[in-house]
Design a protein around this motif. Structure first.
Motif, mmCIF file in Angstrom:
data_model
loop_
_atom_site.group_PDB
_atom_site.id
_atom_site.type_symbol
_atom_site.label_atom_id
_atom_site.label_comp_id
_atom_site.label_asym_id
_atom_site.label_seq_id
_atom_site.Cartn_x
_atom_site.Cartn_y
_atom_site.Cartn_z
ATOM 1 N N CYS A 147 0.909 -1.263 0.027
ATOM 2 C CA CYS A 147 -0.021 0.050 0.118
ATOM 3 C C CYS A 147 0.953 1.383 0.271
ATOM 4 O O CYS A 147 1.774 1.336 0.737
ATOM 5 N N HIS A 148 0.813 1.913 -1.033
ATOM 6 C CA HIS A 148 1.577 3.318 -1.103
ATOM 7 C C HIS A 148 0.541 4.432 -0.605
ATOM 8 O O HIS A 148 1.033 5.640 -0.911
ATOM 9 N N ILE A 149 -0.626 4.325 -0.198
ATOM 10 C CA ILE A 149 -1.498 5.626 -0.226
ATOM 11 C C ILE A 149 -1.779 5.852 1.424
ATOM 12 O O ILE A 149 -1.370 4.996 2.223
ATOM 13 N N ASP A 150 -2.091 6.998 1.753
ATOM 14 C CA ASP A 150 -2.189 7.416 2.869
ATOM 15 C C ASP A 150 -3.660 7.256 3.520
ATOM 16 O O ASP A 150 -4.564 7.500 3.075
ATOM 17 N N LEU A 151 -3.792 6.061 4.436
ATOM 18 C CA LEU A 151 -4.967 5.564 4.887
ATOM 19 C C LEU A 151 -5.624 5.995 6.171
ATOM 20 O O LEU A 151 -6.519 5.649 6.798
ATOM 21 N N THR A 152 -4.968 7.179 6.879
ATOM 22 C CA THR A 152 -5.287 7.639 7.909
ATOM 23 C C THR A 152 -6.813 8.180 8.088
ATOM 24 O O THR A 152 -7.150 8.014 9.361
ATOM 25 N N THR A 153 -7.291 8.735 7.096
ATOM 26 C CA THR A 153 -8.592 9.132 7.201
ATOM 27 C C THR A 153 -9.516 8.416 6.097
ATOM 28 O O THR A 153 -10.389 9.122 5.560
ATOM 29 N N SER A 154 -9.183 7.167 5.979
ATOM 30 C CA SER A 154 -10.142 6.536 4.812
ATOM 31 C C SER A 154 -11.632 6.626 5.116
ATOM 32 O O SER A 154 -12.019 6.391 6.415
ATOM 33 N N TRP A 236 -4.942 16.479 -3.639
ATOM 34 C CA TRP A 236 -4.308 15.925 -2.251
ATOM 35 C C TRP A 236 -2.831 16.700 -2.233
ATOM 36 O O TRP A 236 -2.408 16.902 -1.218
ATOM 37 N N LYS A 237 -2.324 17.133 -3.390
ATOM 38 C CA LYS A 237 -0.903 17.845 -3.489
ATOM 39 C C LYS A 237 -1.147 19.434 -3.406
ATOM 40 O O LYS A 237 -0.190 20.039 -3.109
ATOM 41 N N ASP A 238 -2.556 19.719 -3.413
ATOM 42 C CA ASP A 238 -2.764 21.119 -3.119
ATOM 43 C C ASP A 238 -1.994 22.154 -3.827
ATOM 44 O O ASP A 238 -1.413 23.217 -3.202
ATOM 45 N N PRO A 239 -1.983 22.075 -4.994
ATOM 46 C CA PRO A 239 -1.266 23.124 -5.835
ATOM 47 C C PRO A 239 -2.067 24.608 -5.686
ATOM 48 O O PRO A 239 -1.015 25.417 -5.915
ATOM 49 N N LEU A 240 -3.207 24.676 -5.592
ATOM 50 C CA LEU A 240 -3.720 25.849 -5.584
ATOM 51 C C LEU A 240 -3.413 26.631 -4.180
ATOM 52 O O LEU A 240 -3.151 27.830 -3.978
ATOM 53 N N GLY A 241 -3.150 25.630 -3.172
ATOM 54 C CA GLY A 241 -2.602 26.220 -1.889
ATOM 55 C C GLY A 241 -1.133 26.705 -1.992
ATOM 56 O O GLY A 241 -1.005 27.730 -1.115
ATOM 57 N N ARG A 318 -2.908 14.991 2.225
ATOM 58 C CA ARG A 318 -2.449 13.499 2.500
ATOM 59 C C ARG A 318 -1.415 13.159 1.792
ATOM 60 O O ARG A 318 -1.356 13.570 0.671
ATOM 61 N N GLU A 319 -0.770 12.100 2.243
ATOM 62 C CA GLU A 319 0.382 11.871 1.414
ATOM 63 C C GLU A 319 0.949 10.446 1.961
ATOM 64 O O GLU A 319 1.361 10.085 3.044
ATOM 65 N N GLY A 320 0.979 9.473 0.911
ATOM 66 C CA GLY A 320 1.542 8.008 1.257
ATOM 67 C C GLY A 320 2.718 8.154 1.692
ATOM 68 O O GLY A 320 3.484 7.756 2.528
ATOM 69 N N PHE A 321 3.707 8.825 0.912
ATOM 70 C CA PHE A 321 5.299 8.998 1.342
ATOM 71 C C PHE A 321 5.529 10.332 0.762
ATOM 72 O O PHE A 321 5.689 11.459 1.482
ATOM 73 N N GLY A 322 5.727 10.539 -0.683
ATOM 74 C CA GLY A 322 6.149 11.888 -1.056
ATOM 75 C C GLY A 322 7.623 11.743 -1.428
ATOM 76 O O GLY A 322 8.576 12.718 -0.832
ATOM 77 N N LEU A 323 7.934 11.155 -2.483
ATOM 78 C CA LEU A 323 9.205 10.770 -2.948
ATOM 79 C C LEU A 323 9.906 12.300 -2.997
ATOM 80 O O LEU A 323 11.127 12.263 -2.869
ATOM 81 N N VAL A 335 12.978 21.439 2.753
ATOM 82 C CA VAL A 335 11.565 21.272 2.223
ATOM 83 C C VAL A 335 10.713 21.919 3.076
ATOM 84 O O VAL A 335 10.711 21.300 4.505
ATOM 85 N N VAL A 336 9.554 22.378 2.817
ATOM 86 C CA VAL A 336 8.246 22.772 3.334
ATOM 87 C C VAL A 336 7.471 21.863 3.192
ATOM 88 O O VAL A 336 6.827 21.769 1.883
ATOM 89 N N GLY A 337 6.987 20.968 3.914
ATOM 90 C CA GLY A 337 5.829 19.813 3.626
ATOM 91 C C GLY A 337 4.765 19.967 4.359
ATOM 92 O O GLY A 337 4.761 20.585 5.482
ATOM 93 N N GLY A 338 3.546 19.800 3.713
ATOM 94 C CA GLY A 338 2.417 19.526 4.560
ATOM 95 C C GLY A 338 2.581 18.392 5.617
ATOM 96 O O GLY A 338 3.103 17.517 5.355
ATOM 97 N N ASN A 339 1.798 18.759 6.880
ATOM 98 C CA ASN A 339 2.103 17.874 7.987
ATOM 99 C C ASN A 339 1.200 16.561 8.002
ATOM 100 O O ASN A 339 0.004 16.559 8.466
ATOM 101 N N ALA A 340 1.562 15.578 6.778
ATOM 102 C CA ALA A 340 0.830 14.528 6.646
ATOM 103 C C ALA A 340 1.726 13.290 6.362
ATOM 104 O O ALA A 340 2.746 13.523 6.038
ATOM 105 N N GLY A 341 0.920 12.228 6.698
ATOM 106 C CA GLY A 341 1.579 10.728 6.477
ATOM 107 C C GLY A 341 2.955 10.693 6.306
ATOM 108 O O GLY A 341 3.800 11.041 7.131
#
Ligand code: UDP
Length: 411
Positions: A147-154, A236-241, A318-323, A335-341
């Protein structure tokens, strides 16, 4: 089913980059697994993190003596529309699948599964291929679901659809503990983080002249401070943000530039529409460049953009990993990263980058980094060390070999 053509990668090339004890353990495990037939199967050979890491992992498995192959399923566009809806629901949106789409998830797996080649181990990556095991009559291989995805809020209905198939596997691999669904049999779970290949086109060292020339080719000024987010165009990558954050940054650092570099993945039908939304959102902001593979951005160009950046951004919700985080850190760029997974796994706030909760925090941390070269260097150096210790492909190879050995060559 299509086989992805691959070379062998020699493990020796990583000597001096990866730790000696890691290299020795890989050698010993490979000895036990010599000739083992490992089949990786996923949805796409192009675009996104899974394709990126299989491009190095599978050739390395071959290089150390396993008979590893990579296959992708063949399915109509409507199937990928359905699996993207499932993916979105697994990351927290309500599940919006018609009866026909649910039936399609099964019928594709039923048709594709018998086409898999004979194997000792099958590694099925992500929900698109989770049902292959169910429709496979060959009792010999051991099956792993990765599983490569973020299941924290499935969304519960999405998990209910997925889990019966997941449970049929001999082992399940997740990136962090927080992604493991409560009802999964914990004794079959492994935690393995993804990793980057320091020798790939994406990450290999580039000279400054090459970096500057790449920027000019895409109309980006190599002398002005640059913020770069490398990510698919996806909510999920929030480019608008990121664009909103950049507008705030510009008030404090007027000559700053933002590049949003986002390829379009074969299995992501939302990409084009979301790219258009990002373009519309950035209208009237000349210092934002939006680039995709359609503009001719290849892996080496992404490498150049990541190296040129003063700050890397991955503002995922949300982020499974974020290579892309490890890719930037390896280049010594904070890196400034969203506080996710998976992002929080790679960044220690304030040590090798910053974790942010919203647009305002994102803008604030970018300004802080842009105005302090010493801070950028400190965090960037620490980030490179973090990646060297924890997120290089040899560590991921070792973890996979350990799992295969436990399944098919137990001591
Ligand atoms: N990537 C790329 N070109 C692009 C956008 C992304 O090569 O225009 C690569 C990026 O460098 C990274 C991968 O695609 O290696 C994305 O992986 P990540 O884990 O960050 O996110 P995913 O797309 O799997 O959600």
């Amino acid at each position: 089913m299509k086989r992805v053509p691959l070379r062998r990668l020699a493990l020796d090339a990583y000597r001096g980059i990866s730790a000696d004890d890691e290299m020795a353990e890989i050698g010993a495990l490979a000895e036990r697994l010599r000739g083992a037939r490992v089949v990786h199967v996923n949805a796409t050979a192009y675009g996104g993190g899974v394709a990126e890491l299989l491009q190095s992992l599978v050739p390395l498995e071959r290089g150390v003596g396993l008979d590893s192959q990579w296959w992708t399923i063949s399915a109509p566009a409507v199937f990928f529309d359905a699996t993207k809806r499932l993916h979105n629901a697994l990351q927290g949106m309500p599940l919006d699948l018609s009866t026909t789409q649910r039936a399609l998830l099964q019928s594709v797996a039923r048709r594709q599964s018998p086409k898999l080649p004979a194997a000792d181990v099958v590694v099925a990556h992500d929900p698109q291929v989770v049902a292959l095991r169910h429709f496979n009559a060959d009792g010999r291989p051991r099956w792993i679901w990765r599983c490569h995805i973020d299941l924290t809020t499935s969304h519960p209905s999405a998990l209910a659809l997925l889990l019966p198939y997941v449970q049929e596997h001999d082992a399940m691999v997740f990136t962090i503990e927080a992604f493991v669904p409560a009802s999964v049999d914990r004794s079959r779970v492994r935690l393995i983080a993804p990793a980057i290949d320091p020798l790939s086109e994406k990450n290999v060292h580039l000279h400054d002249g090459v970096v500057a020339a790449t920027l000019r080719r895409f109309d980006v000024d190599p002398r002005s401070p640059l913020l770069v987010q490398v990510a698919r165009f996806d909510p999920w990558k929030d480019p608008l943000g990121v664009i909103d954050a950049f507008r705030i940054v510009r008030r404090r650092v007027p000559d700053a530039q933002l590049a949003l570099v986002g390829g379009l993945a074969d299995d992501d039908p939302e990409g084009v529409a979301y790219l258009e939304r990002a373009r519309a959102h950035a209208a009237g902001e000349p210092r934002v460049r939006i680039l995709t593979n359609v503009d001719g951005v290849d892996a080496r160009d992404v490498n150049a953009f990541q190296r040129a950046a003063s700050v890397g951004i991955l503002k995922s919700l949300r982020e499974g990993f974020g290579l892309a985080v490890s890719e930037s850190l390896w280049k010594g760029v904070p890196v400034v990263g969203g506080n996710a997974g998976g992002i929080a796994l790679q960044i220690t706030d304030g040590a090798d980058g910053f974790l942010v909760a919203d647009v305002a925090e994102c803008a604030d941390r970018c300004v802080r980094l842009l105005s302090d070269e010493g801070l950028r260097r400190r965090l960037g150096d620490a980030g490179r060390e973090t990646v060297r210790r924890r997120f290089l492909v040899t560590r991921m190879l070792r973890d996979h070999l350990r799992l295969y050995a436990d399944l098919v060559a137990p001591r």
